[in-house]
Design a protein around this motif. Structure first.
Motif: not given
Length: 184
Positions: A107-109, A114, A169-170
């Motif tokens: 999962q990316l933001a 997200v 970021e995640v």
């Protein structure tokens, strides 16, 4: 001129036209995405060729960008006849394809939100991040039913790169870079 004649097709970074004689799609880079350099772009093209050789890009030449006068590559890739009689490729099918190559869904933001992990896959051992693998970029080929990946964004997660920042970021670590030389 061909690009304009075919309706100004394109996406986030390319102007695109199809050449029926050669059976190839030509793509002129008109803007870099994710603050990428020309070197990053060529790295992505090479990674694509390694991961998805059936749709590998070929460097055709260079042009001068009409507005900023920068050198811009022109690449092409083979036409893929998409089976439009079948349903769009599902998340499960994309995940299965990427898992066979050692990638895991991540999962990316995006703008602080997200996503559900649909578009991004990460190969932790090498630091390769492949994303933008949605149903327009992963298609089912007519006659064989096999999946073809035609326009992913593939990058290496290394110190300071867009991919490393997105993973951070995640909370996902990327492989250690070569150590920096000691100052002194």
């Amino acid at each position: 001129a061909r690009w304009e004649a075919e309706g100004r097709l394109g996406g986030a970074e390319h102007h695109v036209y199809h050449d029926e004689t050669s059976g190839r799609w030509f793509k002129r880079l008109y803007t870099g995405v994710n603050e990428s350099t020309l070197g990053d772009y060529f790295d992505r093209m090479r990674l694509h060729a390694i991961l998805f050789p059936e749709t590998a890009y070929r460097l055709e030449g260079f042009a001068i960008h009409p507005k900023n006068k920068a050198l811009t590559p022109i690449v092409s890739q083979p036409h893929v006849e998409v089976d439009t009689d079948q349903p769009l490729v599902s998340k499960a099918e994309v995940s299965a394809l990427m898992e066979t190559m050692g990638f895991a869904s991540v999962q990316l933001a995006y703008q602080g939100t997200v996503d559900d992990g649909y578009y991004a896959y990460y190969h932790a051992a090498t630091g390769v991040l492949a994303h933008d693998l949605h149903e327009e970029n992963v298609v089912r080929m007519r006659h064989t039913g096999e999946l073809a990946v035609i326009d992913p964004y593939i990058s290496l997660a290394r110190r300071g790169t867009w991919a490393a920042l997105k993973l951070a970021e995640v909370g996902i670590a990327y492989p250690a870079d070569d150590p920096l030389p000691l100052a002194g």
